[in-house]
Design a protein around this motif. Structure first.
Motif, short mmCIF file in Angstrom:
data_model
loop_
_atom_site.label_atom_id
_atom_site.label_comp_id
_atom_site.label_asym_id
_atom_site.label_seq_id
_atom_site.Cartn_x
_atom_site.Cartn_y
_atom_site.Cartn_z
N VAL A 56 11.57 47.24 1.23
CA VAL A 56 12.95 47.57 1.42
C VAL A 56 14.01 46.32 2.05
N ASP A 57 13.25 45.46 3.13
CA ASP A 57 14.06 44.60 3.86
C ASP A 57 14.25 43.50 2.61
N ASP A 58 13.30 43.02 2.06
CA ASP A 58 13.44 42.01 1.07
C ASP A 58 14.42 42.44 0.04
N ALA A 59 14.52 43.74 -0.58
CA ALA A 59 15.49 44.19 -1.56
C ALA A 59 16.95 44.05 -1.01
N MET A 60 17.11 44.49 0.25
CA MET A 60 18.42 44.25 0.89
C MET A 60 18.89 42.85 1.38
N ARG A 61 17.98 42.08 1.72
CA ARG A 61 18.43 40.73 1.86
C ARG A 61 18.77 40.12 0.44
N TRP A 62 17.98 39.96 -0.17
CA TRP A 62 18.07 39.49 -1.73
C TRP A 62 19.20 40.03 -2.64
N GLY A 63 19.43 41.46 -2.34
CA GLY A 63 20.30 42.03 -3.44
C GLY A 63 21.60 42.24 -2.89
N PHE A 64 21.97 42.40 -1.54
CA PHE A 64 23.08 42.65 -0.69
C PHE A 64 23.27 41.56 -0.08
N ASN A 65 22.46 40.55 0.20
CA ASN A 65 22.76 39.30 1.13
C ASN A 65 22.95 39.69 2.54
N TRP A 66 22.34 40.78 2.85
CA TRP A 66 22.20 40.90 4.39
C TRP A 66 21.19 39.93 5.05
N GLU A 67 21.45 39.25 6.34
CA GLU A 67 20.50 38.31 6.88
C GLU A 67 19.26 38.93 7.12
N LEU A 68 19.57 40.35 7.77
CA LEU A 68 18.29 40.93 8.19
C LEU A 68 18.27 42.29 7.44
N GLY A 69 16.99 42.63 6.85
CA GLY A 69 16.73 44.05 6.34
C GLY A 69 16.78 45.06 7.46
N PRO A 70 16.73 46.28 7.02
CA PRO A 70 16.98 47.32 7.98
C PRO A 70 16.14 47.44 8.72
N PHE A 71 14.90 47.32 8.62
CA PHE A 71 13.68 47.51 9.67
C PHE A 71 13.58 46.24 10.65
N GLU A 72 14.16 44.73 9.85
CA GLU A 72 14.17 43.82 10.86
C GLU A 72 15.37 43.88 11.75
N VAL A 73 16.58 44.57 11.39
CA VAL A 73 17.63 45.10 12.15
C VAL A 73 17.19 45.88 13.40
N TRP A 74 16.28 46.96 12.96
CA TRP A 74 15.76 47.82 13.84
C TRP A 74 15.00 47.01 15.16
N ASP A 75 14.14 46.34 14.67
CA ASP A 75 13.46 45.38 15.69
C ASP A 75 14.23 44.65 16.72
N ALA A 76 15.46 44.17 15.99
CA ALA A 76 16.38 43.20 16.68
C ALA A 76 17.03 44.09 17.68
N ILE A 77 17.33 45.05 17.73
CA ILE A 77 18.18 46.10 18.60
C ILE A 77 17.32 46.83 19.48
N GLY A 78 15.80 46.67 19.13
CA GLY A 78 14.97 47.40 20.06
C GLY A 78 14.61 48.92 19.42
N LEU A 79 13.24 49.03 18.81
CA LEU A 79 13.12 50.18 18.21
C LEU A 79 12.90 51.43 19.04
N LYS A 80 12.29 51.09 20.06
CA LYS A 80 11.91 52.16 20.94
C LYS A 80 13.27 52.85 21.65
N ARG A 81 14.09 51.81 22.29
CA ARG A 81 15.28 52.00 22.74
C ARG A 81 16.08 52.85 21.78
N SER A 82 16.48 52.28 20.67
CA SER A 82 17.29 52.88 19.87
C SER A 82 16.78 54.20 19.20
N VAL A 83 15.51 54.34 19.13
CA VAL A 83 15.01 55.88 18.61
C VAL A 83 15.44 56.78 19.68
#
Length: 798
Positions: A391-418
């Motif tokens: 999923v992360d690869d598809a969004m980075r390579w297909g939509f040119n996101w710098e981070l895929g969804p799960f990489e974003v989730w890690d970046a903002i803090g998984l536990k805190r954001s949940v």
């Protein structure tokens, strides 16, 4: 396991079909491009007396598509000459030729009945073992394969190229229930290595991976926009660079894609999912329907969410659409504390965290959009893709996101954001909650053998092809040999080191030159050869122009002379090094970035390399050996009895017009790369390919390059070049200052005030380069050009 693919056929010559054929040609694959036979003559054909049976009429659709490929902007072909690898035809007269190809790609209208009918015909001429694929953006692969034989279905899959095929890295491979796994693996390997595509394996579900999540993200953006009363400009300000996404953000992206295309993709999910909430999420909003009905489809019709028009003064302006009034008006500047904080932050992760922490309405919008997209992505694991990595690869390579969804989730803090999501009443997928209960606080972690991602039963190593060398991963493993602020020397293994630039914009300054000299000594002691490469956004944008301008304005001529001497001496030393050196440029390699590459024994350039000596644009000429190297190549490329002037004229035009290649192959055409240099298709494999080139040179018994005297065109040749420039000045094509720069360039390239045919040393031309460069630095108009480039990023004509 697939048969080697040397010939292919593309069925359908529309924008995607012709684009895929062009990229196959880029990869050296001969390709048939077939389309329907026209049902009526054009006026031009009638005037020629042709009938519907004339071959040119019957092949018209595909032939016209091939002809357009050399005019497409941005260019579909790496080199216009590659168009000869594409043979146009039609789906009646040439259909039997499909039995002679190794890969058949169907790219016709997105209708299941049409695709099934065509595949039925294909099987009648199909040669067992030939791969057949459909370039569908969302139609079921299994449904298309219904009624086909077991052998055919074993070799049939979806291959979803993203548009335009040359530039968009993502290729989704969609196997059907009966597709042989060996065919999937073989195609994945082939498409990555030969076509340079970044592949993910998707499940046969509506819109597959990237379009499923990307479309959902845009639809929830439209919903949040309506609820919050945001404007088009406000949404794009939030969903662009501030969220680690392309500058085109949401609405410029929609205009580029085409609103009708987007609605078709959204409708495909809406019609083919059974969950009522998901159906509702993919229902096309009324404003979007109204725009499509009104023909406001984006760039293809000249108006969408944005409208570009001429002003009364003869310039142009871009207006934005108000979804409340459906009228266009001037754009309004968007600013806020959250957006400013994101702008100042470093890296995508830092920008997203700063944006969310901003505490204003834009921060709230960003949170809403991210929250919904992250939850939807997590809910689709197992349904549209097997892993978070896919999923992360598809969004980075297909939509040119710098981070895929799960990489974003890690970046903002998984536990805190949940915790925040649940506090706001959101439903978090059970597997994510279970992952947290197990004590994990991220979807990715750094393991001993590299990054790992969340998977059932624990972390699983991120799989990358062995050719995908990561310099950051090597540095994390302690493979740095030397380092300073501008560059590092990294051990690639097998006796090869890599010199990596990492200064701002990879601009060349004293720190990089110092590291090149230190690296030569280190490689001499402990390695078999050297690669010069990096994995920054661009290879190198040139020398440090700001430093040079400051020194020129302060009239520190000895300082400038010292800098240029150091650059020249370093490049000369690199060229004479007794071990092989291979440069591996990618994307922009300009000015000094080119001059770093020219002394290398080989250049392995990425296919997407924009390579050029552009110093003329800032009122200068190349002085790090660029003029010398191209003049030397011109001399060595002609026989002693041949006239040197035409070859020098081409060099003069290349440098004087600041020509930049449109691809690695185009750099060969321009003479900036040699025919013996290489072009790497996959950007992630570039350093690997360069490393292999070093090893090959070493194994062949490398001998260092010896300096030999070479002939120059002399004062007579220089006079010819200057006369051409003078005539251009008199005709108004160039300015007086352009003529001054051109005259100095001509003097250098032809060897100065010497008779034609004089044999000179490389040092002789280097001295001429340096003298001309120093004199131009003292010119006020050159300093104006340098100042303008630094301030605007564009050349000044003065």
């Amino acid at each position: 396991m697939i048969r080697p693919i040397r010939q292919a056929a593309v069925l359908g010559s529309g924008v995607m079909g012709s684009g895929i054929a062009a990229h196959l040609a880029n990869a050296g694959i001969d390709c048939l491009l077939l389309d329907l036979v026209p049902e009526r003559l054009t006026a031009e054909e009638e005037a020629k007396g042709w009938t519907l049976d004339h071959p040119s009429v019957r092949n018209r659709r595909a032939a016209d598509a091939v002809a357009r490929l050399t005019k497409t902007k941005p260019a579909a072909l790496y080199d216009d000459a590659f168009v000869r690898r594409i043979t146009p035809g039609n789906l009646e007269d040439d259909f039997a030729k499909l039995s002679g190809v190794d890969w058949i790609i169907e790219v016709i209208v997105e209708r299941l009945d049409a695709k099934k009918a065509l595949l039925e015909r294909v099987e009648q001429v199909w040669r067992p073992g030939t791969v057949v694929s459909s370039n569908t953006s969302g139609i079921s692969v299994n449904a298309m394969a219904e009624g086909r034989s077991a052998a055919f279905r074993a070799h049939f899959l979806g291959t979803h190229f993203f548009n335009p095929p040359r530039y968009m890295p993502l290729l989704e491979l969609i196997p059907g229930e009966a597709t042989d796994p060996r065919v999937v693996n073989g195609m994945r390997r082939f498409c990555e290595r030969k076509l340079g595509k970044s592949t993910v394996v998707a499940k046969d579900t509506p819109n597959f991976i990237a379009n499923r999540i990307g479309t959902y993200g845009i639809l929830v953006t439209l919903e949040a926009m309506a609820e919050g009363g945001f404007t088009v400009e406000e949404v794009d300000a939030v969903t662009g660079h501030a969220m680690g996404r392309p500058k085109s953000a949401t609405f410029r992206t929609l205009d580029l894609v085409g609103l009708d295309t987007f609605v078709h993709v959204a409708d495909n999910v809406h019609a083919n999912v059974t969950d009522e909430a998901e159906q509702a999420a993919f229902r096309t909003p009324e404003p979007l329907k109204a725009m499509v009905a009104a023909g406001q489809l984006g760039e293809k019709t000249g108006r969408g969410f944005y409208l570009k028009r001429r002003t009364a003064e003869g310039g142009s302006e871009i207006l934005s659409l108000s979804l409340k009034t459906m009228d266009y008006g001037p754009q309004k500047k968007v600013s806020s504390a959250a957006l400013e904080a994101a702008k100042q932050a470093k890296g995508a992760a830092g920008k997203i965290k700063a944006l969310l922490a901003g505490g204003d309405r834009y921060a709230e919008l960003a949170w809403t959009l991210l929250k919904k997209t992250l939850l939807y992505s997590a809910a689709k694991i197992g349904e549209i893709a097997d892993t978070v990595q896919d999923v992360d690869d598809a969004m980075r390579w297909g939509f040119n996101w710098e981070l895929g969804p799960f990489e974003v989730w890690d970046a903002i803090g998984l536990k805190r954001s949940v915790e925040r999501m649940e506090a706001e009443g959101e439903t978090v997928p059970a597997w994510v909650k279970a992952w947290l209960v197990e004590g994990h606080e991220s979807f990715y972690e750094q393991g001993d053998e590299g990054p790992r991602y969340a998977n059932a039963g624990g972390f699983r190593r991120v799989e990358r092809a062995p050719e995908a060398i990561s310099l950051s991963r090597l540095k994390a493993q302690g493979r740095t040999v030397l380092a300073n602020s501008g560059a590092s020397l990294i051990d690639l293994g097998d006796g090869v080191a890599c010199l990596e630039f990492h200064s701002p914009h990879n601009a060349i300054g004293g720190d990089i030159l110092q590291m090149i000299n230190r690296s030569v000594e280190e490689v001499r002691r402990g390695f078999d050869g050297l690669v010069i490469a990096n994995q920054g956004k661009n290879f190198c944008v040139g020398a440090n122009l700001m430093l040079l301008l400051m020194e020129a304005q302060d009239e520190e001529w000895d300082e400038i002379d010292g800098i240029i001497r150091l650059f020249q001496d370093t490049m000369y030393r690199l060229k004479r090094f007794e071990k092989p050196v291979v440069a591996a440029p990618h994307r922009m390699a300009l000015g000094g970035g080119v001059e770093v590459c020219l002394p290398a024994d080989r250049i392995v350039a990425s296919a997407e390399t924009y390579f050029g000596l552009v110093e003329f644009g800032v009122g200068l000429i190349p002085a790090g050996g660029g003029c010398k190297e191209l003049a030397l190549r011109a001399a060595l490329g002609t026989l002693p009895e041949d006239d040197l002037q035409p070859a020098i004229q081409r060099v003069f035009e290349t440098i004087g017009m600041a020509k930049v290649s449109t691809s690695g192959h185009d750099a060969i055409r321009l003479g900036l790369l040699r025919p013996t240099d290489q072009v790497a298709m996959h950007p992630d494999h570039l350093i690997y390919d360069a490393k292999q080139a070093v090893l090959k040179l070493a194994q062949e018994g490398y001998e260092p390059v010896r300096e030999e005297r070479f002939r120059v065109a002399g004062r007579d040749g220089g006079a010819v070049l200057k006369l051409g420039a003078y005539l251009m000045k008199e005709s108004g094509y160039i300015s007086d200052h352009d003529y001054l720069i051109a005259s100095k360039l001509a003097h250098v390239l032809t060897g100065g005030d010497v008779p034609a045919g004089t044999l000179v040393t490389e040092r002789h031309l280097l001295d001429l380069e340096r003298e001309a460069f120093l004199s131009l630095c003292g010119e006020p108009k050159t300093q104006q050009r340098m100042q303008h480039m630094l301030g605007t990023g564009r050349p000044l004509r003065n």
